[in-house]
Write an enzyme that holds these catalytic residues in place. Sequence first.
Site, short mmCIF file in Angstrom:
data_model
loop_
_atom_site.label_atom_id
_atom_site.label_comp_id
_atom_site.label_asym_id
_atom_site.label_seq_id
_atom_site.Cartn_x
_atom_site.Cartn_y
_atom_site.Cartn_z
CB CYS A 111 -5.22 8.99 2.35
SG CYS A 111 -3.47 8.89 2.71
CG HIS A 248 -5.35 10.82 -1.38
ND1 HIS A 248 -5.14 11.63 -0.73
CD2 HIS A 248 -4.80 9.66 -1.05
CE1 HIS A 248 -3.78 11.37 -0.25
NE2 HIS A 248 -3.62 10.06 -0.49
CG ASN A 278 -0.01 11.25 0.10
OD1 ASN A 278 -1.00 11.79 0.87
ND2 ASN A 278 -0.27 9.68 -0.09
O1 UT7 Z 1 -2.00 7.86 0.38
C1 UT7 Z 1 -1.91 6.65 -0.21
C2 UT7 Z 1 -0.45 6.29 0.18
N1 UT7 Z 1 0.38 5.66 -0.90
C3 UT7 Z 1 0.12 5.69 -2.04
O2 UT7 Z 1 -0.68 5.88 -2.78
C4 UT7 Z 1 1.47 4.87 -2.82
C5 UT7 Z 1 1.15 4.27 -4.04
N2 UT7 Z 1 2.57 3.56 -4.65
C6 UT7 Z 1 3.23 4.37 -5.44
O3 UT7 Z 1 2.98 5.49 -5.71
C7 UT7 Z 1 4.33 3.86 -6.08
O4 UT7 Z 1 4.15 2.35 -5.98
C8 UT7 Z 1 5.66 4.23 -5.63
C9 UT7 Z 1 5.88 5.56 -6.02
C10 UT7 Z 1 5.72 4.25 -4.01
C11 UT7 Z 1 6.80 3.50 -6.14
O5 UT7 Z 1 6.79 3.35 -7.50
P1 UT7 Z 1 6.82 2.12 -8.24
O6 UT7 Z 1 6.89 2.28 -9.77
O7 UT7 Z 1 5.75 1.05 -7.54
O8 UT7 Z 1 8.38 1.60 -7.95
P2 UT7 Z 1 8.86 0.43 -7.40
O9 UT7 Z 1 8.54 0.33 -5.70
O10 UT7 Z 1 8.43 -0.95 -8.03
O11 UT7 Z 1 10.39 0.54 -7.61
C12 UT7 Z 1 11.04 0.33 -8.89
C13 UT7 Z 1 12.51 0.47 -8.70
C14 UT7 Z 1 13.23 -0.22 -7.48
O12 UT7 Z 1 14.43 -0.60 -8.06
P3 UT7 Z 1 14.82 -1.98 -8.79
O13 UT7 Z 1 14.51 -3.16 -7.83
O14 UT7 Z 1 14.13 -2.19 -9.95
O15 UT7 Z 1 16.23 -2.14 -9.12
C15 UT7 Z 1 13.33 0.49 -6.49
O16 UT7 Z 1 14.46 0.20 -5.49
O17 UT7 Z 1 12.88 1.96 -8.28
C16 UT7 Z 1 13.51 1.86 -7.17
N3 UT7 Z 1 13.32 3.16 -6.26
C17 UT7 Z 1 13.58 4.49 -6.56
N4 UT7 Z 1 14.55 4.84 -7.26
C18 UT7 Z 1 14.77 5.87 -7.13
C19 UT7 Z 1 12.16 3.08 -5.33
N5 UT7 Z 1 11.88 4.51 -4.60
C20 UT7 Z 1 12.96 5.09 -5.45
C21 UT7 Z 1 13.37 6.42 -5.38
N6 UT7 Z 1 14.26 6.74 -6.26
N7 UT7 Z 1 12.67 7.34 -4.69
#
Ligand code: UT7
Length: 321
Positions: A111, A248, A278
């Site tokens: 990215c 980005h 993204n």
């Molecule tokens: O180009 C660079 C590439 N990447 C990035 O920039 C990504 C950077 N990170 C992010 O954007 C975020 O970390 C994400 C959007 C990927 C995830 O958001 P988060 O607020 O960090 O969520 P999390 O991974 O802590 O998950 C929170 C909860 C979890 O459930 P529990 O354990 O609290 O029950 C996940 O299992 O949300 C759950 N979860 C979802 N629920 C519904 C994870 N993905 C999803 C989903 N839909 N798609």
Amino acid sequence: MIGRICGTGSYVPEKIVSNDDLAKIVDTSDEWISERTGVRRRHIAGQDTVVSMAAKAAGRALENAGISPEEVDLILLATSTSNVIFPSAACSVQKEIGAVNAGGLDVSAACTGFLSVYQMGQAYIQAGMARTVLLIGAECLSRLVNWEDRGTCILFGDGAGAAVLQADASASCLQTALHSDGAKGWTLTCDSRHKEGAKDLSKDLSTYIRMDGKEVFKFAVTKVPEAVREVLKKAELSVDDISWFLLHQANIRIIESVAKRLRLGMERFPSNMEEYGNTSAASIPILLDEMNRSGKLERGQKLVMSGFGAGLTWGACVFEW
Ligand code: UT7
């Protein structure tokens, strides 16, 4: 002598996949995705490839610049998702658009790819090794996404953006910074599908995008403001001198957090991940093209670009439009 961007172009595939569409294949919802990421839709390649999307974006950038393909000295194409190893996507684009006098090469910086080719293009121009450089960011991430992993498949989209950078005696403002931290490479990975000894790679999850979202998020919101401050300091400018911060497009919450850490509102941080998700190396040039074509950019304005992603890689630059 440094370069000035004199034309932009972009292309995204027609097919749109909405958050509701994704909710039919993984356990998620429009509400969760849009609140946590800012993404509502993404464009997904059907027949399109990195080369076909890049060539369309490049053609539009040349047209916008009023420059003929024969004038291009160098094509720098940032991608991590080309469907071929060689010839490079840049060489295939060179053929497609008829840039018969241009050299071409691909750059792998995830990215941070577009920022990297911008910096390289400027270095070629500054060294007197090129006058007109075609910069492209193009990605077909849908082919590397595990469509059963709700933690990643909701984020990404396909597309391409391009810009023509040309030596310009009146251009003066340019400062850049580029960093990497290979020790944190594990946070965002995708193995090659050409692994030795592997049989059925479609079942090998390491050949799909895997990510520790929280780690990548923390990295981005810390390192991007640092890189922005670094280039502004080098340029002896303050955040108040900058008309637009083009970051980005990974997650709207990352952009909000960066703006807050720079003690700024969101007005100067345009975003379009709502429509495209993204698109990795393509996100900044697609945004730049939208800003250019909608008349938001004025000659003389100072812009900051900042990319961050797998590697880990990150950086920024400040330049005059
Ligand atoms: O180009 C660079 C590439 N990447 C990035 O920039 C990504 C950077 N990170 C992010 O954007 C975020 O970390 C994400 C959007 C990927 C995830 O958001 P988060 O607020 O960090 O969520 P999390 O991974 O802590 O998950 C929170 C909860 C979890 O459930 P529990 O354990 O609290 O029950 C996940 O299992 O949300 C759950 N979860 C979802 N629920 C519904 C994870 N993905 C999803 C989903 N839909 N798609």
